[in-house]
Write a protein that holds these residues in place. Structure first.
Motif, short mmCIF file in Angstrom:
data_model
loop_
_atom_site.label_atom_id
_atom_site.label_comp_id
_atom_site.label_asym_id
_atom_site.label_seq_id
_atom_site.Cartn_x
_atom_site.Cartn_y
_atom_site.Cartn_z
N GLY A 130 2.45 -4.85 5.38
CA GLY A 130 1.48 -3.78 5.37
C GLY A 130 0.33 -4.07 4.44
O GLY A 130 0.34 -5.07 3.71
N GLU A 131 -0.66 -3.20 4.49
CA GLU A 131 -1.83 -3.29 3.63
C GLU A 131 -1.99 -1.97 2.90
O GLU A 131 -1.59 -0.92 3.40
N ALA A 132 -2.59 -2.05 1.71
CA ALA A 132 -2.78 -0.85 0.91
C ALA A 132 -4.20 -0.84 0.34
O ALA A 132 -4.76 -1.90 0.06
N ALA A 133 -4.74 0.35 0.18
CA ALA A 133 -6.09 0.49 -0.32
C ALA A 133 -6.18 0.39 -1.84
O ALA A 133 -7.24 0.06 -2.37
N THR A 134 -5.06 0.65 -2.52
CA THR A 134 -5.07 0.63 -3.99
C THR A 134 -3.88 -0.17 -4.50
O THR A 134 -2.88 -0.33 -3.79
N PRO A 135 -3.96 -0.64 -5.75
CA PRO A 135 -2.81 -1.32 -6.33
C PRO A 135 -1.56 -0.43 -6.38
O PRO A 135 -0.45 -0.91 -6.14
N ASP A 136 -1.73 0.86 -6.67
CA ASP A 136 -0.59 1.77 -6.71
C ASP A 136 0.10 1.86 -5.35
O ASP A 136 1.32 1.81 -5.26
N GLU A 137 -0.69 1.97 -4.29
CA GLU A 137 -0.13 2.03 -2.94
C GLU A 137 0.56 0.72 -2.59
O GLU A 137 1.60 0.72 -1.93
N ALA A 138 -0.01 -0.41 -3.05
CA ALA A 138 0.60 -1.72 -2.78
C ALA A 138 1.97 -1.82 -3.44
O ALA A 138 2.94 -2.28 -2.83
N ALA A 139 2.06 -1.38 -4.69
CA ALA A 139 3.35 -1.43 -5.41
C ALA A 139 4.37 -0.52 -4.73
O ALA A 139 5.53 -0.90 -4.58
N GLU A 140 3.94 0.65 -4.31
CA GLU A 140 4.86 1.57 -3.62
C GLU A 140 5.34 0.99 -2.30
O GLU A 140 6.52 1.09 -1.95
N LEU A 141 4.43 0.35 -1.56
CA LEU A 141 4.79 -0.27 -0.28
C LEU A 141 5.78 -1.41 -0.50
O LEU A 141 6.76 -1.55 0.24
N LEU A 142 5.56 -2.20 -1.54
CA LEU A 142 6.48 -3.30 -1.83
C LEU A 142 7.87 -2.74 -2.16
O LEU A 142 8.87 -3.22 -1.64
N VAL A 143 7.93 -1.73 -2.99
CA VAL A 143 9.22 -1.11 -3.35
C VAL A 143 9.93 -0.60 -2.10
O VAL A 143 11.14 -0.75 -1.97
N ALA A 144 9.18 -0.04 -1.17
CA ALA A 144 9.78 0.48 0.06
C ALA A 144 10.42 -0.62 0.90
O ALA A 144 11.30 -0.34 1.72
N HIS A 145 10.02 -1.88 0.68
CA HIS A 145 10.56 -3.00 1.45
C HIS A 145 11.55 -3.86 0.66
O HIS A 145 11.99 -4.89 1.14
N LEU A 146 11.92 -3.42 -0.54
CA LEU A 146 12.92 -4.16 -1.30
C LEU A 146 14.31 -3.90 -0.72
O LEU A 146 14.59 -2.79 -0.26
N PRO A 147 15.17 -4.89 -0.78
CA PRO A 147 16.57 -4.64 -0.39
C PRO A 147 17.16 -3.54 -1.27
O PRO A 147 16.79 -3.40 -2.45
N ASP A 148 18.06 -2.75 -0.74
CA ASP A 148 18.62 -1.60 -1.45
C ASP A 148 19.21 -1.95 -2.82
O ASP A 148 19.10 -1.18 -3.76
N ALA A 149 19.82 -3.09 -2.95
CA ALA A 149 20.52 -3.46 -4.18
C ALA A 149 19.62 -4.05 -5.26
O ALA A 149 20.09 -4.42 -6.31
N VAL A 150 18.32 -4.11 -5.02
CA VAL A 150 17.40 -4.73 -5.99
C VAL A 150 16.90 -3.70 -6.97
O VAL A 150 16.39 -2.67 -6.59
N GLY A 151 17.03 -4.01 -8.26
CA GLY A 151 16.57 -3.12 -9.32
C GLY A 151 17.65 -2.18 -9.79
O GLY A 151 18.43 -1.67 -8.99
N ALA A 152 17.73 -1.99 -11.09
CA ALA A 152 18.78 -1.15 -11.67
C ALA A 152 18.68 0.29 -11.21
O ALA A 152 19.67 1.00 -11.11
N ASP A 153 17.46 0.72 -10.91
CA ASP A 153 17.26 2.10 -10.47
C ASP A 153 17.09 2.18 -8.97
O ASP A 153 16.36 3.00 -8.44
N ALA A 154 17.77 1.32 -8.25
CA ALA A 154 17.61 1.21 -6.81
C ALA A 154 17.96 2.48 -6.07
O ALA A 154 17.55 2.69 -4.95
N ASP A 155 18.70 3.37 -6.69
CA ASP A 155 19.11 4.60 -6.00
C ASP A 155 18.10 5.72 -6.14
O ASP A 155 18.34 6.82 -5.70
N GLU A 156 16.95 5.45 -6.77
CA GLU A 156 15.93 6.50 -6.90
C GLU A 156 15.28 6.78 -5.56
O GLU A 156 15.08 5.93 -4.76
#
Length: 116
Positions: free
Chosen positions: A90-116
């Motif tokens: 995907g593409e994002a208009a802002t850095p914040d949107e880009a970071a959110e989009l990347l998080v949405a595509h992370l595997p479920d088990a990635v990151g200690a707070d993955a259940d947020e």
């Protein structure tokens, strides 16, 4: 250039712009740091991109488990790709949107707070 020895140090060096260390797009770095799941990963800026690793380098040999989506900086638009530029997620208009989009595509088990 030596890599940071751990995730916390890598983020600190990026956010502070520590001389002699890898640097990335400051706006993308700040947006990524605001995401708790990304803060749990090693930020790896290279060639106009911001990659994320599960642990501090070296990671060789690399496994598919370690390959995560990344952000192409220099936008807008900011683009998020699968590893190796396999697929444009995907593409994002802002850095914040880009970071959110990347998080949405992370595997479920990635990151200690993955259940947020």
């Amino acid at each position: 250039m030596p890599e940071a020895p751990d995730i916390e140090t890598a983020w600190r060096q990026l956010l502070e712009g520590t001389p002699g260390t890898r640097q990335g797009d400051p706006l993308v770095v700040e947006a990524a740091y605001a995401q708790s799941r990304l803060r749990d990963l090693f930020p790896f800026p290279t060639h106009g991109t911001l990659h994320f690793l599960r642990a501090a380098p070296p990671l060789w040999p690399e496994s598919d488990r370690d390959r995560l989506p990344f952000i192409v900086c220099g936008g807008p638009p900011y683009k998020i790709y699968t590893p190796g530029y396999g697929d444009l997620l995907g593409e994002a208009a802002t850095p914040d949107e880009a970071a959110e989009l990347l998080v949405a595509h992370l595997p479920d088990a990635v990151g200690a707070d993955a259940d947020e």
